[in-house]
Design a protein around this motif. Structure first.
Motif, PDB file in Angstrom:
ATOM      1  N   THR A  18       9.903  -0.152  -4.289  1.00 15.48           N
ATOM      2  CA  THR A  18       8.974  -1.214  -3.866  1.00 15.48           C
ATOM      3  C   THR A  18       7.973  -0.633  -2.880  1.00 15.48           C
ATOM      4  O   THR A  18       8.364  -0.087  -1.834  1.00 15.48           O
ATOM      5  CB  THR A  18       9.722  -2.389  -3.221  1.00 15.48           C
ATOM      6  OG1 THR A  18      10.621  -2.958  -4.176  1.00 15.48           O
ATOM      7  CG2 THR A  18       8.738  -3.466  -2.765  1.00 15.48           C
ATOM      8  N   LEU A  19       6.706  -0.764  -3.206  1.00 15.46           N
ATOM      9  CA  LEU A  19       5.619  -0.297  -2.334  1.00 15.46           C
ATOM     10  C   LEU A  19       5.073  -1.497  -1.550  1.00 15.46           C
ATOM     11  O   LEU A  19       4.894  -2.574  -2.114  1.00 15.46           O
ATOM     12  CB  LEU A  19       4.502   0.329  -3.158  1.00 15.46           C
ATOM     13  CG  LEU A  19       4.905   1.498  -4.080  1.00 15.46           C
ATOM     14  CD1 LEU A  19       3.701   1.946  -4.906  1.00 15.46           C
ATOM     15  CD2 LEU A  19       5.462   2.648  -3.272  1.00 15.46           C
ATOM     16  N   THR A  20       4.846  -1.274  -0.284  1.00 14.84           N
ATOM     17  CA  THR A  20       4.321  -2.352   0.576  1.00 14.84           C
ATOM     18  C   THR A  20       3.038  -1.893   1.256  1.00 14.84           C
ATOM     19  O   THR A  20       3.014  -0.833   1.890  1.00 14.84           O
ATOM     20  CB  THR A  20       5.341  -2.754   1.654  1.00 14.84           C
ATOM     21  OG1 THR A  20       6.557  -3.183   1.023  1.00 14.84           O
ATOM     22  CG2 THR A  20       4.791  -3.885   2.519  1.00 14.84           C
ATOM     23  N   ALA A  21       1.981  -2.693   1.100  1.00  8.68           N
ATOM     24  CA  ALA A  21       0.682  -2.396   1.740  1.00  8.68           C
ATOM     25  C   ALA A  21       0.625  -3.111   3.078  1.00  8.68           C
ATOM     26  O   ALA A  21       0.658  -4.343   3.143  1.00  8.68           O
ATOM     27  CB  ALA A  21      -0.451  -2.848   0.840  1.00  8.68           C
ATOM     28  N   THR A  22       0.526  -2.348   4.157  1.00  6.77           N
ATOM     29  CA  THR A  22       0.481  -2.930   5.504  1.00  6.77           C
ATOM     30  C   THR A  22      -0.823  -2.503   6.177  1.00  6.77           C
ATOM     31  O   THR A  22      -0.972  -1.346   6.590  1.00  6.77           O
ATOM     32  CB  THR A  22       1.678  -2.453   6.349  1.00  6.77           C
ATOM     33  OG1 THR A  22       2.894  -2.785   5.658  1.00  6.77           O
ATOM     34  CG2 THR A  22       1.661  -3.125   7.719  1.00  6.77           C
ATOM     35  N   PRO A  23      -1.792  -3.412   6.293  1.00  2.98           N
ATOM     36  CA  PRO A  23      -3.071  -3.031   6.895  1.00  2.98           C
ATOM     37  C   PRO A  23      -2.955  -2.851   8.411  1.00  2.98           C
ATOM     38  O   PRO A  23      -2.138  -3.503   9.070  1.00  2.98           O
ATOM     39  CB  PRO A  23      -3.987  -4.213   6.564  1.00  2.98           C
ATOM     40  CG  PRO A  23      -3.051  -5.368   6.402  1.00  2.98           C
ATOM     41  CD  PRO A  23      -1.783  -4.810   5.839  1.00  2.98           C
ATOM     42  N   GLY A  26      -7.445  -5.039  12.337  1.00  8.78           N
ATOM     43  CA  GLY A  26      -8.873  -4.985  12.038  1.00  8.78           C
ATOM     44  C   GLY A  26      -9.176  -4.658  10.587  1.00  8.78           C
ATOM     45  O   GLY A  26     -10.343  -4.523  10.221  1.00  8.78           O
ATOM     46  N   TRP A  27      -8.132  -4.542   9.755  1.00 12.13           N
ATOM     47  CA  TRP A  27      -8.296  -4.246   8.333  1.00 12.13           C
ATOM     48  C   TRP A  27      -7.504  -5.259   7.519  1.00 12.13           C
ATOM     49  O   TRP A  27      -6.598  -5.910   8.031  1.00 12.13           O
ATOM     50  CB  TRP A  27      -7.803  -2.837   8.007  1.00 12.13           C
ATOM     51  CG  TRP A  27      -8.630  -1.751   8.640  1.00 12.13           C
ATOM     52  CD1 TRP A  27      -8.655  -1.380   9.942  1.00 12.13           C
ATOM     53  CD2 TRP A  27      -9.566  -0.914   7.960  1.00 12.13           C
ATOM     54  NE1 TRP A  27      -9.538  -0.369  10.146  1.00 12.13           N
ATOM     55  CE2 TRP A  27     -10.114  -0.042   8.953  1.00 12.13           C
ATOM     56  CE3 TRP A  27      -9.992  -0.792   6.645  1.00 12.13           C
ATOM     57  CZ2 TRP A  27     -11.069   0.913   8.632  1.00 12.13           C
ATOM     58  CZ3 TRP A  27     -10.942   0.167   6.332  1.00 12.13           C
ATOM     59  CH2 TRP A  27     -11.478   1.008   7.319  1.00 12.13           C
ATOM     60  N   HIS A  28      -7.852  -5.382   6.228  1.00 13.25           N
ATOM     61  CA  HIS A  28      -7.100  -6.254   5.335  1.00 13.25           C
ATOM     62  C   HIS A  28      -6.924  -5.569   3.977  1.00 13.25           C
ATOM     63  O   HIS A  28      -7.733  -4.725   3.577  1.00 13.25           O
ATOM     64  CB  HIS A  28      -7.783  -7.608   5.161  1.00 13.25           C
ATOM     65  CG  HIS A  28      -9.159  -7.525   4.547  1.00 13.25           C
ATOM     66  ND1 HIS A  28     -10.283  -7.267   5.296  1.00 13.25           N
ATOM     67  CD2 HIS A  28      -9.579  -7.662   3.259  1.00 13.25           C
ATOM     68  CE1 HIS A  28     -11.345  -7.247   4.517  1.00 13.25           C
ATOM     69  NE2 HIS A  28     -10.951  -7.482   3.266  1.00 13.25           N
ATOM     70  N   PHE A  29      -5.845  -5.937   3.315  1.00 10.50           N
ATOM     71  CA  PHE A  29      -5.504  -5.340   2.024  1.00 10.50           C
ATOM     72  C   PHE A  29      -6.331  -5.989   0.913  1.00 10.50           C
ATOM     73  O   PHE A  29      -6.435  -7.212   0.835  1.00 10.50           O
ATOM     74  CB  PHE A  29      -4.015  -5.523   1.747  1.00 10.50           C
ATOM     75  CG  PHE A  29      -3.562  -5.048   0.403  1.00 10.50           C
ATOM     76  CD1 PHE A  29      -3.683  -3.712   0.044  1.00 10.50           C
ATOM     77  CD2 PHE A  29      -3.003  -5.937  -0.521  1.00 10.50           C
ATOM     78  CE1 PHE A  29      -3.257  -3.267  -1.200  1.00 10.50           C
ATOM     79  CE2 PHE A  29      -2.579  -5.510  -1.759  1.00 10.50           C
ATOM     80  CZ  PHE A  29      -2.706  -4.173  -2.093  1.00 10.50           C
ATOM     81  N   ALA A  56      -3.643   2.006  -2.983  1.00 13.27           N
ATOM     82  CA  ALA A  56      -3.766   0.746  -2.239  1.00 13.27           C
ATOM     83  C   ALA A  56      -5.103   0.776  -1.498  1.00 13.27           C
ATOM     84  O   ALA A  56      -5.380   1.702  -0.731  1.00 13.27           O
ATOM     85  CB  ALA A  56      -2.619   0.583  -1.254  1.00 13.27           C
ATOM     86  N   THR A  57      -5.934  -0.233  -1.738  1.00 18.75           N
ATOM     87  CA  THR A  57      -7.277  -0.271  -1.142  1.00 18.75           C
ATOM     88  C   THR A  57      -7.315  -1.255   0.018  1.00 18.75           C
ATOM     89  O   THR A  57      -6.839  -2.397  -0.104  1.00 18.75           O
ATOM     90  CB  THR A  57      -8.326  -0.679  -2.192  1.00 18.75           C
ATOM     91  OG1 THR A  57      -8.291   0.256  -3.280  1.00 18.75           O
ATOM     92  CG2 THR A  57      -9.724  -0.708  -1.585  1.00 18.75           C
TER      93      THR A  57
END
Length: 211
Positions: A18-23, A26-29, A56-57
């Protein structure tokens, strides 16, 4: 193998990851692309049955800055964008800076077209301005004769400069030719009647004969 910058891990064939995107602050996924991941959910689950490459951008949160300015002849206002007054009157300027974006603003600067540096009433500026937060300052100058368009410029590390204006029309007061008297007040004349009666007084009011 999962791409993880300077640190990576190798998984056995068939492992579910499981990959998790954590910004960062001051940033958002924005979303996933490649390697069996897509969409905008912050997690993506893949089975390591082959080598995979997933991206992941992230995008930086938008920053926003708004400036409003008004003028008044009273320190407490109300403040408007244009006023008329008498030359030499003390004029108060109010500046309101608002963080309208999603980032905390830092490195705030303020300049005014009537000053070489920052007006005393606005110094010092806050070190930062959180989202939705406002900063207000008031300073004063004497109204110069004629029309003065005063411009304030506010900038931050996260935004472009923002400007606001206030206009003051000032004129000299009209000349008082009455010597301080009310020109519309009734005038009282005291007549002293001497020898000759009223007719003689009337003549004396109009002209004076040589004797």
């Amino acid at each position: 193998t999962a791409g993880c910058g300077t640190s990576c891990a190798t998984y056995s064939d068939g492992t579910v990851v499981t990959l998790t995107a954590t910004p960062a602050v001051g940033w958002h996924f924005v979303g996933w692309t490649g390697g069996g991941c897509s969409g905008t959910a912050t997690t993506c689950t893949v089975t390591m049955d082959q080598s995979r490459s997933t991206v992941a951008t992230f995008e930086q949160d938008p920053a926003g800055l708004n400036v409003a300015k008004g003028a008044s002849t009273a320190e407490a206002g109300p403040f408007t964008s244009a006023i008329s007054t008498v030359t030499g009157t003390t004029v108060y300027y109010e500046v309101i800076v608002t963080n309208t974006g999603a980032q905390t603003l830092t490195g705030l600067t303020l300049s005014d077209s009537m000053f070489d540096g920052m007006p005393d009433g606005c110094d010092p500026l806050p070190a930062s301005l959180a989202t939705g937060e406002t900063y207000t300052c008031v300073y004063s100058v004497e109204a110069a004769d004629g029309t003065t368009v005063n411009t304030v410029t506010v900038d931050s590390d996260q935004t472009d400069p923002a400007e606001a204006e206030a206009t003051v029309d000032a004129a000299l007061p009209p000349t008082d030719l009455s010597g301080g008297r009310d020109p519309f007040a009734p005038v009282r004349i005291l007549l002293i009647v001497g020898i000759g009666g009223l007719a003689a007084v009337a003549i004396a009011l109009r002209f004076r004969t040589a004797r």
